[in-house]
Design a protein around this motif. Structure first.
Motif, PDB file in Angstrom:
ATOM      1  N   LYS A  66       0.840  -1.138  -0.118  1.00 51.16           N
ATOM      2  CA  LYS A  66      -0.240   0.074   0.005  1.00 51.16           C
ATOM      3  C   LYS A  66       0.856   1.537   0.092  1.00 51.16           C
ATOM      4  O   LYS A  66       1.289   1.564   0.966  1.00 51.16           O
ATOM      5  N   SER A  77       2.334  -2.222   6.338  1.00 47.99           N
ATOM      6  CA  SER A  77       1.908  -3.536   6.967  1.00 47.99           C
ATOM      7  C   SER A  77       2.386  -4.802   6.258  1.00 47.99           C
ATOM      8  O   SER A  77       1.945  -5.849   6.347  1.00 47.99           O
ATOM      9  N   ALA A 103       3.250   2.175  13.568  1.00 49.51           N
ATOM     10  CA  ALA A 103       3.325   1.755  15.075  1.00 49.51           C
ATOM     11  C   ALA A 103       3.455   0.307  15.024  1.00 49.51           C
ATOM     12  O   ALA A 103       4.320  -0.151  15.938  1.00 49.51           O
ATOM     13  N   GLY A 104       2.370  -0.510  14.830  1.00 50.21           N
ATOM     14  CA  GLY A 104       2.248  -1.736  14.808  1.00 50.21           C
ATOM     15  C   GLY A 104       3.221  -2.991  14.026  1.00 50.21           C
ATOM     16  O   GLY A 104       3.163  -2.603  12.885  1.00 50.21           O
ATOM     17  N   ARG A 127      -6.430  -3.557  14.977  1.00 47.03           N
ATOM     18  CA  ARG A 127      -6.271  -4.558  14.439  1.00 47.03           C
ATOM     19  C   ARG A 127      -7.135  -5.566  14.189  1.00 47.03           C
ATOM     20  O   ARG A 127      -8.078  -5.772  15.407  1.00 47.03           O
ATOM     21  N   LYS A 144      -7.265  -0.721   4.756  1.00 46.78           N
ATOM     22  CA  LYS A 144      -6.896  -0.007   5.911  1.00 46.78           C
ATOM     23  C   LYS A 144      -6.445   1.550   5.726  1.00 46.78           C
ATOM     24  O   LYS A 144      -5.458   1.687   4.917  1.00 46.78           O
TER      25      LYS A 144
HETATM   26  C1  3PG Z   1       0.117   1.181  12.086  1.00 45.04           C
HETATM   27  O1  3PG Z   1       0.343   0.270  12.851  1.00 45.04           O
HETATM   28  O2  3PG Z   1       0.953   2.206  12.030  1.00 45.04           O
HETATM   29  C2  3PG Z   1      -0.846   1.624  11.436  1.00 45.04           C
HETATM   30  O3  3PG Z   1      -1.886   0.511  11.703  1.00 45.04           O
HETATM   31  C3  3PG Z   1      -0.883   2.021  10.021  1.00 45.04           C
HETATM   32  O4  3PG Z   1      -0.800   0.882   9.121  1.00 45.04           O
HETATM   33  P1  3PG Z   1      -0.333   1.111   7.659  1.00 45.04           P
HETATM   34  O5  3PG Z   1       1.018   1.678   7.495  1.00 45.04           O
HETATM   35  O6  3PG Z   1      -0.213  -0.326   7.147  1.00 45.04           O
HETATM   36  O7  3PG Z   1      -1.378   1.936   7.005  1.00 45.04           O
END
Ligand code: 3PG
Length: 307
Positions: free
Chosen positions: A9, A56, A78-79, A224, A271
């Motif tokens: 993405k 992601s 972040a994740g 998530r 997302k």
């Molecule tokens: C994150 O964890 O930073 C968000 O969920 C954004 O995720 P993305 O970069 O896949 O849009």
């Protein structure tokens, strides 16, 4: 040194331009793999990369095996549940995230979806307002704090639960801390989820928890999909015709939600929380700078895996 941006993405162009500037100013080369559709494309692109910026994108053992020159992966966001941290450590690769850089974008989307839901998805019927309603922030990290800031402007009564955040921090922000997730859901008209996907949180948003919400409760998920027990939630919103669920992460059971609960369920197609030019610039440039700092000076701030 070769820095690869591998984003299924893609970032906004302006963010890629900013990343390129940082990378080239350090004397490195930038390679782009955007909007790829097959894992084979990623495996081919990483084979001579020294550093990778991802979103992601799934970075597993196979990807590390295919990247013998790799020294660092930065998740621009972040994740980092999409990166196999043990495999990274086993391959001697440092993994970082860029905490806080896209959190306002995610928080704003949470409100976009919240307003859409309480206005009955703009179907023309009379809805409700958010002002004066009880908002529960489930996890008071970077996104949760931005949600709290926006909710104050709207005039919501704000509660939060976070097992890892001292209550004093929330109180200093004018937020009412509660002692458990159960209490948060039992108290609040709207709950906004901001927990990461970990072994502890996966499937934790279950029938019993959400069923504690008062009549006409609204659950907003910009976190998530893995944290939701989807079978439970399907059963619950069948049993409770007053509940609504809006999510930025399309559930595995999207068709079932959409078919059975029209007017009470919404999912973005992809997302979108962090999909703003500002968030792309902030997270992308932070990632590039972290890579340069690591490769040039060995700086490991924001490292998330063991050595
Ligand atoms: C994150 O964890 O930073 C968000 O969920 C954004 O995720 P993305 O970069 O896949 O849009």
């Amino acid at each position: 040194m070769k820095v690869l941006v591998a984003t299924e993405k893609p970032f906004a162009k302006v963010a890629v331009d900013g990343i390129r500037k940082e990378v080239e100013a350090a004397g490195y080369e930038l390679a782009l793999l955007e909007k790829y559709t097959e894992k084979a494309q990623l495996l081919e692109a990483v084979k001579d990369a020294n550093a990778i910026i991802i979103r992601s994108d799934i970075i597993d053992n196979e990807v590390f095996d295919a990247a013998p020159e790799l020294r660092i992966v930065v998740r621009a966001g972040a994740g980092y549940d999409n990166v196999d941290l043990e495999a990274a450590t086993a391959h001697g690769v440092c993994v970082m995230n860029t905490p806080g850089q896209n959190s306002n974008a995610v928080a704003e989307l949470a409100f976009g979806m919240m307003i859409m839901a309480v206005r009955n998805f703009y179907d023309g019927k009379s809805g409700t307002e958010l002002m004066g309603k009880k908002l529960g922030i489930h996890a008071y990290g970077n996104v949760g704090r931005n949600v709290a800031r926006i909710a104050k402007g709207i005039g919501m009564d704000i509660y939060a639960y976070d097992a890892y955040c001292p209550k004093e921090v929330m109180e200093a922000d004018g937020i009412k801390p509660v002692d458990s997730a159960e209490e948060l859901y039992a108290t609040c008209n709207v709950v906004s989820l901001h927990i990461p996907a970990t072994a502890e949180t996966k499937n934790s948003i279950n029938y019993d928890l959400v069923n504690r919400m008062p009549k006409n409760g609204l659950l907003v998920n910009t976190a998530r999909k893995e944290v939701i027990n989807e079978a439970d939630l399907l059963r619950l919103i069948n049993d409770r015709p007053d509940l609504k669920y809006v999510t930025d992460i399309m559930p595995a059971h999207h068709e079932e939600f959409a078919d059975h609960f029209p007017g009470r369920y919404f999912s973005t197609p992809k997302k979108m929380g962090a999909q703003t030019a500002e968030a792309n610039i902030n997270a992308g440039i932070a990632a590039a700078r972290q890579i340069v700092g690591f490769l040039k000076d060995g700086c490991e701030k924001f490292r998330v895996n063991k050595k």
